[in-house]
Design an enzyme around this catalytic site. Structure first.
Site, mmCIF file in Angstrom:
data_model
loop_
_atom_site.group_PDB
_atom_site.id
_atom_site.type_symbol
_atom_site.label_atom_id
_atom_site.label_comp_id
_atom_site.label_asym_id
_atom_site.label_seq_id
_atom_site.Cartn_x
_atom_site.Cartn_y
_atom_site.Cartn_z
ATOM 1 N N SER A 52 0.801 -1.226 0.000
ATOM 2 C CA SER A 52 0.000 0.000 0.000
ATOM 3 C C SER A 52 0.835 1.279 0.000
ATOM 4 C CB SER A 52 -0.961 0.027 1.191
ATOM 5 O OG SER A 52 -0.263 0.237 2.399
ATOM 6 N N LYS A 89 0.989 4.609 6.891
ATOM 7 C CA LYS A 89 0.298 5.427 5.895
ATOM 8 C C LYS A 89 0.780 6.866 6.013
ATOM 9 C CE LYS A 89 -2.681 2.276 4.404
ATOM 10 N NZ LYS A 89 -1.873 1.108 4.722
#
Length: 133
Positions: A52, A89
């Site tokens: 990701s 993230k």
């Protein structure tokens, strides 16, 4: 840290494009702890899993250097826990909205609300690439 080997550090950089002549001037040794760890008592290492964050240069298996003493700011790459699950993230804070952004278009942003209850566990300060042959 006792009994660590001295690893040579060469002054020249290595061309990532066209090859350049190697001179081989030794510039001493390099201790990755001195290079990557600014606050030893607040720093930990964790291995990245998944894809990701590939757009940020974080690949599956890379080692992340995370500093808990660095202030979490908009745009920082952070370690967060959501419902007991850890993730890495990019943090986005706009107006009163907080989101965790992946760096891969195959994934969706995660909206942080009081109901989701996210905890932040530090800012990624370095990525140690793990290249497997």
């Amino acid at each position: 840290m006792a009994n660590q080997p001295s690893i040579p550090f060469f002054a020249e950089s290595v061309a990532a494009g066209f090859p350049s002549p190697a001179v081989g001037e030794l510039n001493g040794t390099l201790d990755l702890n001195q290079l990557c760890v600014r606050h030893p008592a607040a720093t930990y290492f964790v291995r990245a899993r998944g894809d990701s964050m590939t757009g940020a240069g974080i690949d599956d298996g890379d080692i992340l250097v995370v500093d808990r003493s660095v202030t979490v700011t908009n745009g920082a790459i952070i370690i967060a826990a959501l419902d007991g699950e850890f993730t890495v993230k990019r943090l986005e804070m706009k107006d009163k909205h907080v989101r965790l952004l992946p760096e891969n278009p195959s994934y969706h942003p995660i909206e942080i609300t009081p109901a989701t209850g996210a905890e932040f566990f530090g800012v990624v300060t370095f990525v140690v690439k793990c290249v497997h042959a």
